[in-house]
Design an enzyme around this catalytic site. Structure first.
Site, PDB file in Angstrom:
ATOM      1  N   HIS A  44      53.255 -16.711  30.485  1.00  0.00           N
ATOM      2  CA  HIS A  44      53.326 -16.582  31.943  1.00  0.00           C
ATOM      3  C   HIS A  44      54.233 -17.664  32.483  1.00  0.00           C
ATOM      4  CE1 HIS A  44      52.218 -16.194  36.126  1.00  0.00           C
ATOM      5  NE2 HIS A  44      51.487 -15.135  35.844  1.00  0.00           N
TER       6      HIS A  44
ATOM      7  N   ARG B  99      54.392 -16.227  43.822  1.00  0.00           N
ATOM      8  CA  ARG B  99      55.795 -15.793  43.922  1.00  0.00           C
ATOM      9  C   ARG B  99      55.902 -14.503  44.737  1.00  0.00           C
ATOM     10  NH1 ARG B  99      57.823 -14.446  38.639  1.00  0.00           N
ATOM     11  NH2 ARG B  99      55.707 -14.706  37.846  1.00  0.00           N
TER      12      ARG B  99
END
Length: 551
Positions: free
Chosen positions: A327, A347
């Site tokens: 990740h 994000r």
């Protein structure tokens, strides 16, 4: 010399934060383009950990002999089984059940519920789990769950996103099952009481994720996994399903080629028990605690790939175990939360990755593998990473942009778990960026299954992260919670239907004897034992001076 800290960061890191602040206004209006397919391939092949030379080897034994896997995976698949058949008396069966489910996370719970819905009595089902019911990656998942139920979306678009994100290595029939079942799963969750976020008009809030072409992420703040697990665990308790906690399975039992049960071990007393079952479902999760290539992990303490090992001993095939998901936004600072997950929702809501000079260097919503490889390139090759006091490198995730875009208070409202994780160390992510670096997150491959969760071994089913083929070489955000619900459900139904027709079988360790013979024939001389059960974090010095004393 004492280091001076200002609002959670060392004074020297503040110099870089000033550069991030100085470029923020200009970056908010910056329209970054995703990479082309060629650019993605180049950054992956050069910087992604899966492409590091010497990181893998081919298996010498078993149903997937010749397949390339990481060394850490090969070490447990080519280890001796934990049990010695000569030391265990199979003459006394402790429990007979229709279905034994090994693993007490999301997939195991969903499988049990749907086995009941399919007509198996709760008292004829046993869930056994290494830790507590719900101690699993399912509980820790944050961002959300994908389902193509919006007006501008369709399961066929979700299918294309998942296949493209997986580099076209996914099994298409599994992906079809995944995306077609998704709206049904959201419906089921609503009826059980999962509280997904909604707009003022009652429609679901649906957000974008890396590699997705439509906003289809359903979430409950930034603790979606915990919310789903809360509800399905309550449903399991209401139905009276029994869960044997702190009792990992150490080996399966077989009658010829058919799986007929398992040996469990009480973690406190080390006493074993024999469970005979008509169907067995593996839902043990992934391999994060193997720390592939030395990476920290977001995974829970029990993620040691036990189900993968048990399935391999009885002849099941594995697939796509040559890839792992790192990740992109694992916490790189402060040290106590190193490797912990910073949800992709950060994000998705506008936080931009930037380097030490406050420069944007990658489109924020690339697929996870591409995003991770870009972070590694920025730190290791371009020299644009930020070094922590312990020598860790990372890039900034400019979280204050979220408040600039969506208004003051958004982070506390939408990302309260993230805010609290950082704030306990004095960092206010609504005011300052947070430091991130790729962390080992997900087992992309696993035990090969068909659309019904069958492993190809009679009597043995699998669902959730332990199973492979759904995500190919890279999983998209929000498809893991969906995966365990879809294939937990399908494996539970299939196991129930099998159990209704099957009779209790003999129980033997013949497969263990066969597997040991394969190791001998391959010339594998090892003292390693698997399944691992729990990771060993003692240092070499402590292990070298450890006393082998029974207490």
């Amino acid at each position: 010399m004492d280091m001076k800290f200002i609002d959670g960061y060392p004074e020297y890191m503040r110099q870089s934060i000033k550069k991030v602040e100085a470029t923020r206004e200009k970056r908010i209006s910056l329209d970054m383009e995703p990479m082309s397919a060629e650019e993605r391939e180049e950054v992956l092949s050069t910087y992604h950990p899966d492409y590091v030379k010497g990181g893998k080897r081919s298996l010498k034994v078993g149903a997937s002999k010749g397949e390339m896997v990481h060394h850490e995976t090969a070490n447990i698949l080519e280890a001796r089984p934990q049990v010695n058949p000569d030391e265990i008396d199979l003459g006394c069966i402790n429990r007979d059940v229709d279905i034994l489910i090994i693993g007490g996370g999301g997939a195991g719970t969903v499988a049990a519920l749907h086995a009941v819905y399919e007509g198996i009595l709760p008292e004829d089902i046993l869930i056994t789990t290494k830790l507590r019911h719900g101690d699993a990656n399912s509980m820790m998942a944050q961002g959300g769950i994908q389902a193509a139920d919006g007006l501008d979306d369709d399961p066929s678009i979700h299918f294309l996103d998942a296949i493209g994100g997986g580099h076209f290595a996914n099994k298409p029939d599994l992906v079809k099952a995944l995306v077609m079942d998704a709206p049904r799963i959201i419906d089921w969750h609503q009826r059980l009481g999962v509280m997904y976020e909604r707009e003022d008009d009652g429609h679901f809030v649906e957000r974008p994720g890396g590699g997705t072409s439509r906003p289809r992420l359903h979430s409950a703040k930034d603790y979606t996994g915990m919310e789903i697990m809360r509800v399905i665990r309550d449903e399991a308790r209401n139905l009276g399903l029994e869960v044997e906690e702190f009792s990992p399975a150490v080996e399966l039992l077989t009658d010829g080629d058919t799986v007929t049960g398992a040996i469990l071990m009480d973690l406190e007393t080390r006493e074993y028990s024999i469970i005979r079952a008509k169907s067995v479902i593996l839902t043990t999760g992934g391999f994060g605690r193997l720390h592939i290539q030395g990476y920290p992990t977001t995974n829970h303490y029990g993620a040691t790939a036990d189900g993968l090992v048990l399935a391999y001993h009885v002849g099941a095939r594995i697939t796509d175990m040559d890839s792992a998901q790192y990740h992109p936004t694992g916490a790189a600072y402060p040290e106590p939360i190193l490797g912990q997950l910073i949800t992709e929702k950060v994000r998705g809501m506008g936080a931009m990755p930037v380097n030490i000079d406050g420069e944007a260097f990658v489109y924020p919503l690339e697929p996870r593998d591409v995003e991770s490889a870009s972070f590694i390139r920025e730190c290791k090759t371009r020299g644009k990473g930020i070094e922590t006091p312990t020598g860790m490198l990372g890039v900034w995730l400019d979280s204050p942009m979220i408040e600039e875009i969506h208004g003051p208070g958004t982070i506390k409202k939408e990302l309260i778990a993230m805010w609290r994780m950082e704030h306990q160390f004095g960092i206010d992510m609504s005011q300052d960026p947070i430091l991130v670096y790729p962390t080992l997150h997900y087992q992309n491959g696993g035990v090969e299954i068909d659309v019904d969760g069958w492993t190809g071994v009679p009597g043995l089913y699998a669902g959730g992260e332990v199973a492979g083929g759904v995500h190919g070489k890279n999983r998209l955000m929000g498809n893991s919670l969906l995966d365990y619900n879809v294939f937990g459900r399908r494996s539970g139904i299939s196991a129930a239907r099998h159990a209704k027709k099957a009779s209790p079988g003999k129980i033997t360790f013949d497969h263990v004897i066969r597997f040991n013979s394969l190791l001998d024939e391959a010339g594998i001389d090892t003292e390693r034992r698997s399944p691992m059960l729990l990771p060993d974090y003692r240092g070499e010095r402590a292990i070298a001076r450890a006393l082998n004393i029974s207490i």
